[in-house]
Design a protein around this motif. Structure first.
Motif, mmCIF file in Angstrom:
data_model
loop_
_atom_site.group_PDB
_atom_site.id
_atom_site.type_symbol
_atom_site.label_atom_id
_atom_site.label_comp_id
_atom_site.label_asym_id
_atom_site.label_seq_id
_atom_site.Cartn_x
_atom_site.Cartn_y
_atom_site.Cartn_z
ATOM 1 N N GLU A 136 -5.898 10.417 30.023
ATOM 2 C CA GLU A 136 -6.167 11.639 30.782
ATOM 3 C C GLU A 136 -7.652 12.005 30.717
ATOM 4 N N VAL A 137 -8.275 11.881 29.564
ATOM 5 C CA VAL A 137 -9.710 12.159 29.432
ATOM 6 C C VAL A 137 -10.507 11.222 30.324
ATOM 7 N N VAL A 138 -10.171 9.945 30.302
ATOM 8 C CA VAL A 138 -10.874 8.964 31.144
ATOM 9 C C VAL A 138 -10.658 9.298 32.622
ATOM 10 N N ARG A 139 -9.439 9.653 32.979
ATOM 11 C CA ARG A 139 -9.148 10.016 34.364
ATOM 12 C C ARG A 139 -9.976 11.226 34.801
ATOM 13 N N GLN A 140 -10.067 12.238 33.948
ATOM 14 C CA GLN A 140 -10.820 13.440 34.289
ATOM 15 C C GLN A 140 -12.307 13.169 34.431
ATOM 16 N N ARG A 141 -12.805 12.212 33.694
ATOM 17 C CA ARG A 141 -14.218 11.844 33.813
ATOM 18 C C ARG A 141 -14.486 11.046 35.074
ATOM 19 N N GLY A 142 -13.420 10.604 35.728
ATOM 20 C CA GLY A 142 -13.579 9.858 36.959
ATOM 21 C C GLY A 142 -13.795 8.380 36.749
ATOM 22 N N LEU A 143 -13.540 7.884 35.563
ATOM 23 C CA LEU A 143 -13.704 6.465 35.291
ATOM 24 C C LEU A 143 -12.483 5.715 35.787
ATOM 25 N N ARG A 144 -12.690 4.563 36.344
ATOM 26 C CA ARG A 144 -11.600 3.734 36.850
ATOM 27 C C ARG A 144 -11.706 2.350 36.226
ATOM 28 N N THR A 145 -10.590 1.645 36.150
ATOM 29 C CA THR A 145 -10.609 0.280 35.628
ATOM 30 C C THR A 145 -10.992 -0.699 36.701
#
Length: 145
Positions: A136-145
């Motif tokens: 969720e933190v990564v998603r909120q930062r806008g980072l994608r795989t």
């Protein structure tokens, strides 16, 4: 590939041992690691497990500090006071000691989590919750795989 990847959950046997996943054992063999350094994680309720090189990496960081500085003293307290050496038995099982249980909350199952150059043991639900929070933190930062 000589990295610890993925995660797996195994049940603790009646004698308080748990089988380390075969892929993790293969990495240990490939790296020539027989003695395991176990360290209480600094952030999560998990035990970090690796070879003596894991301890040496942290000790180099401590050695780079002023030996009389509070930071070096605190790090040594965590590294040496919060760490133990152990070995797997002949069948590739890890003894789930009070050192592990008390810090992680592990009772009947162990979740093994790859962390590239070392692995961790977690109480399964705690791992899944921490992983969901991290996602969720990564998603909120806008980072994608």
């Amino acid at each position: 590939m000589s990295r610890f990847l993925s995660n797996a959950t195994n049940r603790i046997d009646a004698k308080g041992r748990v089988s380390v996943p075969a892929a993790f054992r293969a990495v240990l063999v490939q790296r020539g690691i027989q003695e395991l350094y176990c360290l209480q994680d600094f952030v999560y309720p998990a035990i970090n497990i690796g070879g003596p090189d894991l301890l040496e990496r942290y000790e180099r960081k401590v050695a780079a500090e002023d030996p009389f500085a509070l930071e070096a003293n605190e790090m040594s307290l965590l590294l040496h006071g919060g760490g133990v050496f152990t070995r797997l038995d002949a069948e590739g099982r890890l003894a789930v000691t009070d050192f592990i249980r008390d810090f992680t909350g592990i009772s009947s199952e162990v979740c093994f989590v790859g962390r590239s150059d070392h692995f961790q043991v977690w109480q399964p639900q705690a791992f899944h919750e921490a992983q969901a929070r991290a996602r969720e933190v990564v998603r909120q930062r806008g980072l994608r795989t």
